[in-house]
Design a protein around this motif. Structure first.
Motif, PDB file in Angstrom:
ATOM      1  N   ALA A  41      -7.458  17.126  -3.179  1.00  0.00           N
ATOM      2  CA  ALA A  41      -6.605  16.907  -2.008  1.00  0.00           C
ATOM      3  C   ALA A  41      -5.174  16.567  -2.409  1.00  0.00           C
ATOM      4  O   ALA A  41      -4.275  16.571  -1.577  1.00  0.00           O
ATOM      5  N   LYS A  42      -4.987  16.258  -3.700  1.00  0.00           N
ATOM      6  CA  LYS A  42      -3.662  15.932  -4.265  1.00  0.00           C
ATOM      7  C   LYS A  42      -3.024  14.736  -3.565  1.00  0.00           C
ATOM      8  O   LYS A  42      -1.852  14.760  -3.180  1.00  0.00           O
ATOM      9  N   ILE A  43      -3.816  13.686  -3.431  1.00  0.00           N
ATOM     10  CA  ILE A  43      -3.354  12.465  -2.779  1.00  0.00           C
ATOM     11  C   ILE A  43      -3.532  11.289  -3.728  1.00  0.00           C
ATOM     12  O   ILE A  43      -4.582  11.121  -4.344  1.00  0.00           O
ATOM     13  N   SER A  44      -2.501  10.469  -3.837  1.00  0.00           N
ATOM     14  CA  SER A  44      -2.529   9.241  -4.639  1.00  0.00           C
ATOM     15  C   SER A  44      -2.583   8.041  -3.701  1.00  0.00           C
ATOM     16  O   SER A  44      -1.890   8.012  -2.679  1.00  0.00           O
ATOM     17  N   VAL A  45      -3.411   7.062  -4.046  1.00  0.00           N
ATOM     18  CA  VAL A  45      -3.496   5.821  -3.267  1.00  0.00           C
ATOM     19  C   VAL A  45      -3.321   4.643  -4.218  1.00  0.00           C
ATOM     20  O   VAL A  45      -4.030   4.534  -5.218  1.00  0.00           O
ATOM     21  N   VAL A  46      -2.374   3.755  -3.908  1.00  0.00           N
ATOM     22  CA  VAL A  46      -2.125   2.571  -4.724  1.00  0.00           C
ATOM     23  C   VAL A  46      -2.116   1.356  -3.818  1.00  0.00           C
ATOM     24  O   VAL A  46      -1.448   1.351  -2.771  1.00  0.00           O
ATOM     25  N   ILE A  47      -2.871   0.339  -4.200  1.00  0.00           N
ATOM     26  CA  ILE A  47      -2.903  -0.932  -3.474  1.00  0.00           C
ATOM     27  C   ILE A  47      -2.624  -2.037  -4.479  1.00  0.00           C
ATOM     28  O   ILE A  47      -3.352  -2.185  -5.457  1.00  0.00           O
ATOM     29  N   LEU A  48      -1.565  -2.804  -4.255  1.00  0.00           N
ATOM     30  CA  LEU A  48      -1.188  -3.877  -5.167  1.00  0.00           C
ATOM     31  C   LEU A  48      -0.983  -5.165  -4.387  1.00  0.00           C
ATOM     32  O   LEU A  48      -0.309  -5.169  -3.354  1.00  0.00           O
ATOM     33  N   ARG A 100       3.880   0.612   2.928  1.00  0.00           N
ATOM     34  CA  ARG A 100       4.114  -0.600   3.714  1.00  0.00           C
ATOM     35  C   ARG A 100       3.727  -1.820   2.899  1.00  0.00           C
ATOM     36  O   ARG A 100       2.741  -1.788   2.167  1.00  0.00           O
ATOM     37  N   SER A 101       4.506  -2.863   3.035  1.00  0.00           N
ATOM     38  CA  SER A 101       4.167  -4.162   2.446  1.00  0.00           C
ATOM     39  C   SER A 101       3.950  -5.160   3.563  1.00  0.00           C
ATOM     40  O   SER A 101       4.669  -5.146   4.572  1.00  0.00           O
ATOM     41  N   VAL A 102       2.936  -6.012   3.395  1.00  0.00           N
ATOM     42  CA  VAL A 102       2.697  -7.091   4.349  1.00  0.00           C
ATOM     43  C   VAL A 102       2.654  -8.406   3.577  1.00  0.00           C
ATOM     44  O   VAL A 102       2.216  -8.459   2.435  1.00  0.00           O
ATOM     45  N   GLY A 103       3.130  -9.466   4.185  1.00  0.00           N
ATOM     46  CA  GLY A 103       3.164 -10.765   3.529  1.00  0.00           C
ATOM     47  C   GLY A 103       4.486 -11.003   2.849  1.00  0.00           C
ATOM     48  O   GLY A 103       5.529 -10.439   3.238  1.00  0.00           O
ATOM     49  N   LYS A 104       4.463 -11.811   1.797  1.00  0.00           N
ATOM     50  CA  LYS A 104       5.704 -12.220   1.142  1.00  0.00           C
ATOM     51  C   LYS A 104       5.591 -12.165  -0.379  1.00  0.00           C
ATOM     52  O   LYS A 104       4.530 -12.414  -0.954  1.00  0.00           O
ATOM     53  N   ALA A 105       6.729 -11.870  -1.001  1.00  0.00           N
ATOM     54  CA  ALA A 105       6.797 -11.852  -2.458  1.00  0.00           C
ATOM     55  C   ALA A 105       6.799 -13.262  -3.014  1.00  0.00           C
ATOM     56  O   ALA A 105       6.341 -13.504  -4.131  1.00  0.00           O
ATOM     57  N   SER A 106       7.336 -14.199  -2.267  1.00  0.00           N
ATOM     58  CA  SER A 106       7.357 -15.615  -2.670  1.00  0.00           C
ATOM     59  C   SER A 106       7.168 -16.475  -1.437  1.00  0.00           C
ATOM     60  O   SER A 106       7.998 -16.456  -0.519  1.00  0.00           O
ATOM     61  N   VAL A 143       0.860  -1.177   0.000  1.00  0.00           N
ATOM     62  CA  VAL A 143       0.000   0.000   0.000  1.00  0.00           C
ATOM     63  C   VAL A 143       0.901   1.233   0.000  1.00  0.00           C
ATOM     64  O   VAL A 143       1.841   1.320   0.799  1.00  0.00           O
ATOM     65  N   MET A 144       0.629   2.167  -0.900  1.00  0.00           N
ATOM     66  CA  MET A 144       1.375   3.422  -0.934  1.00  0.00           C
ATOM     67  C   MET A 144       0.417   4.590  -1.045  1.00  0.00           C
ATOM     68  O   MET A 144      -0.506   4.573  -1.860  1.00  0.00           O
ATOM     69  N   ILE A 145       0.641   5.604  -0.199  1.00  0.00           N
ATOM     70  CA  ILE A 145      -0.102   6.860  -0.260  1.00  0.00           C
ATOM     71  C   ILE A 145       0.919   7.955  -0.503  1.00  0.00           C
ATOM     72  O   ILE A 145       1.960   8.005   0.161  1.00  0.00           O
ATOM     73  N   ALA A 146       0.647   8.818  -1.470  1.00  0.00           N
ATOM     74  CA  ALA A 146       1.589   9.882  -1.811  1.00  0.00           C
ATOM     75  C   ALA A 146       0.856  11.199  -1.959  1.00  0.00           C
ATOM     76  O   ALA A 146      -0.311  11.246  -2.367  1.00  0.00           O
ATOM     77  N   GLY A 147       1.541  12.268  -1.619  1.00  0.00           N
ATOM     78  CA  GLY A 147       1.025  13.614  -1.814  1.00  0.00           C
ATOM     79  C   GLY A 147       1.989  14.386  -2.680  1.00  0.00           C
ATOM     80  O   GLY A 147       3.167  14.511  -2.316  1.00  0.00           O
ATOM     81  N   ASN A 148       1.511  14.877  -3.821  1.00  0.00           N
ATOM     82  CA  ASN A 148       2.405  15.482  -4.802  1.00  0.00           C
ATOM     83  C   ASN A 148       3.501  14.472  -5.145  1.00  0.00           C
ATOM     84  O   ASN A 148       3.206  13.368  -5.557  1.00  0.00           O
ATOM     85  N   ASP A 149       4.760  14.810  -4.942  1.00  0.00           N
ATOM     86  CA  ASP A 149       5.835  13.870  -5.274  1.00  0.00           C
ATOM     87  C   ASP A 149       6.439  13.221  -4.033  1.00  0.00           C
ATOM     88  O   ASP A 149       7.503  12.611  -4.100  1.00  0.00           O
ATOM     89  N   SER A 150       5.788  13.346  -2.890  1.00  0.00           N
ATOM     90  CA  SER A 150       6.332  12.821  -1.639  1.00  0.00           C
ATOM     91  C   SER A 150       5.551  11.604  -1.176  1.00  0.00           C
ATOM     92  O   SER A 150       4.317  11.592  -1.214  1.00  0.00           O
TER      93      SER A 150
END
Length: 464
Positions: free
Chosen positions: A336-343, A62-68, A50-57
């Protein structure tokens, strides 16, 4: 500058965003999101970033769990995920850019690019209708034997196009709305025709290279992609290796990969950055279709769902996506200039529901932390009596069915989801936050149910 200072700087620059003590609230918010992701890892099996960003900051990451799971490998700082239908955002932008360059016009009909379509209804479909899901084309399931056979095959581009042109239109072009990934495949193919390059090359030239999105691109089922996480699928209460699905029919609609950082760059570049002409980006975020699409109530621009509210700070542009081994969500609050990404590298997770909860936390709404619920074990003979079709007063249908050792629910055209018993007549969903309480007659037969979802209660009567 630490994360808390970044929070303060970002939100001070948004007048009226929060009226309480910003420093105190932001610390509470980061702690709440941490707790929330921990609960969702236990409750629904969330595994991802999960990533939350404002403008370029970066405000929060945070990541939870495992890539493999097989190799017991943790996620890297910025892991690579499949992003499924978020691909449509990029295809829509490339089409609008091509129109700006006079390579095509949004009113062009398919007959201009595919004269072999003759005088059929297909020939009258316009590029704009493909962009807004009003072409009459069905979704992937309209392709004969799609899930049983075609989705596994490494079709050539010509074979994939032929499969799509076999589709039967569900309506006269321009008259109704029907979400369609094949429509975006055709858009990507038209881009290839007008630019005389493949989709991947066009994407790199127009978007990923200029924006330095170094970990974003087009992938197929055989590519080894540096940093790519392993894909999984949630089946009832356990994870399995994600089933195979070839990407041949997903060109322009679901064949891209990216990272949370790259998608945050993309969100910011479209919203206030000088990189793209405002006349181009405005077309993406102007309501082009106000009809419900794919079960969502929000309006649609080009490649983006658009939520418009009485509170401008809650206006939200977004796209979600999912395929085997992928649950993805990316959106932006333009005011609000906020980006939210959930992958996530686990399929069929309710990332849209997660975004809604994270929004409540970020904007300081009242938020009730989900509870990790435990379920009891019931025999197949006990579960069988709940099967059937149930009708609500408003005419909505809810199907309850039993398969394997699991009870499932399905509302209308929405995906089905698992139900778990907490006692002999009360069930709950994990992927969908619903509680279902079955009602019995005096002779102990099931007569109906009450479904509670997000504070609303709906009563259904069992059809006889």
């Amino acid at each position: 500058m630490n994360r808390l200072q970044i929070f303060i700087l970002v939100f001070i620059c948004v007048p009226g965003f929060l009226t309480r003590s910003i420093a105190q609230i932001q610390k509470e918010q980061t702690d709440l999101i941490d707790r929330y992701l921990g609960v969702q890892q236990q409750s629904i099996g969330f595994n991802g970033t999960v990533m939350i960003a404002g403008n370029d900051s970066i405000i929060y990451r945070r990541s939870v769990g495992k890539a493999s799971l097989e190799l017991d490998v943790q996620f890297s700082l910025d892991p690579v995920f499949r992003i499924a239908s978020i691909t449509k955002q990029f295809t829509a932008m490339l089409v609008v850019l091509a129109a700006e360059e006079h390579k095509l016009a949004l009113g062009d009909q398919l007959s201009k690019y595919y004269p072999q379509l003759g005088q059929s209804d297909w020939s009258n479909i316009t590029i704009r209708q493909l962009l807004t899901h009003t072409s009459g084309l069905p979704h992937n399931e309209g392709i004969a034997d799609y899930w049983e056979k075609i989705s596994f095959l490494p079709l050539s581009d010509r074979q994939a196009t032929d499969e799509i042109f076999k589709l039967k239109l569900l309506s006269v072009p321009g008259t109704k709305t029907q979400y369609s990934s094949p429509g975006y495949f055709i858009l990507a193919s038209i881009l290839e025709i007008v630019y005389h390059k493949n989709y991947d090359a066009i994407l790199r030239e127009k978007i990923t290279v200029p924006l330095r999105m170094d970990h974003t691109g087009v992938g197929n089922s055989t590519d080894i992609i540096n940093g790519m996480v392993s894909p999984y699928h949630q089946l009832a209460d356990r994870l399995i290796a994600a089933p195979h699905r070839d990407y041949a029919l997903m060109k322009g609609s679901g064949n891209m990969y990216s990272t949370a950082s790259d998608l945050s760059k993309w969100n910011n570049a479209l919203n206030g950055s000088s990189h793209f002409n405002k006349m181009v980006t405005d077309q993406l975020f102007t309501i082009q279709n106000s009809q419900p699409i794919n079960g969502r109530s929000e309006s649609y621009g080009y490649g983006w769902f658009l939520r418009r509210t009485s509170n401008p700070e809650r206006n939200f542009n977004f796209t979600g996506g999912g395929t085997y081994g992928c649950s993805a969500f990316s959106g932006y609050y333009p005011n609000a200039k906020i980006s939210v990404v959930i992958l996530s590298n686990v399929s069929t997770l309710p990332v849209g529901e997660m975004q809604s909860n994270i929004e409540s936390i970020v904007f300081g709404d009242r938020f009730d932390m989900p509870v990790v619920r435990t379920h009891i074990v019931m025999e197949a003979s006990q579960l069988d009596k709940f099967q059937g079709t149930y009708t609500a007063d408003n005419g909505h249908l809810l199907a309850i069915f039993f398969k394997g050792e699991q009870l499932y629910a399905k509302m209308g055209q929405n995906p089905f989801f698992e139900l778990y018993p907490s006692d002999s007549s009360v069930f709950f969903g994990k992927k969908v936050p619903v509680q279902i309480e079955f009602e019995k007659d005096s002779d102990n037969t099931i007569k109906g149910l009450k479904a509670n979802l997000r504070g609303q209660s709906i009563r259904f009567v069992k059809n006889r």
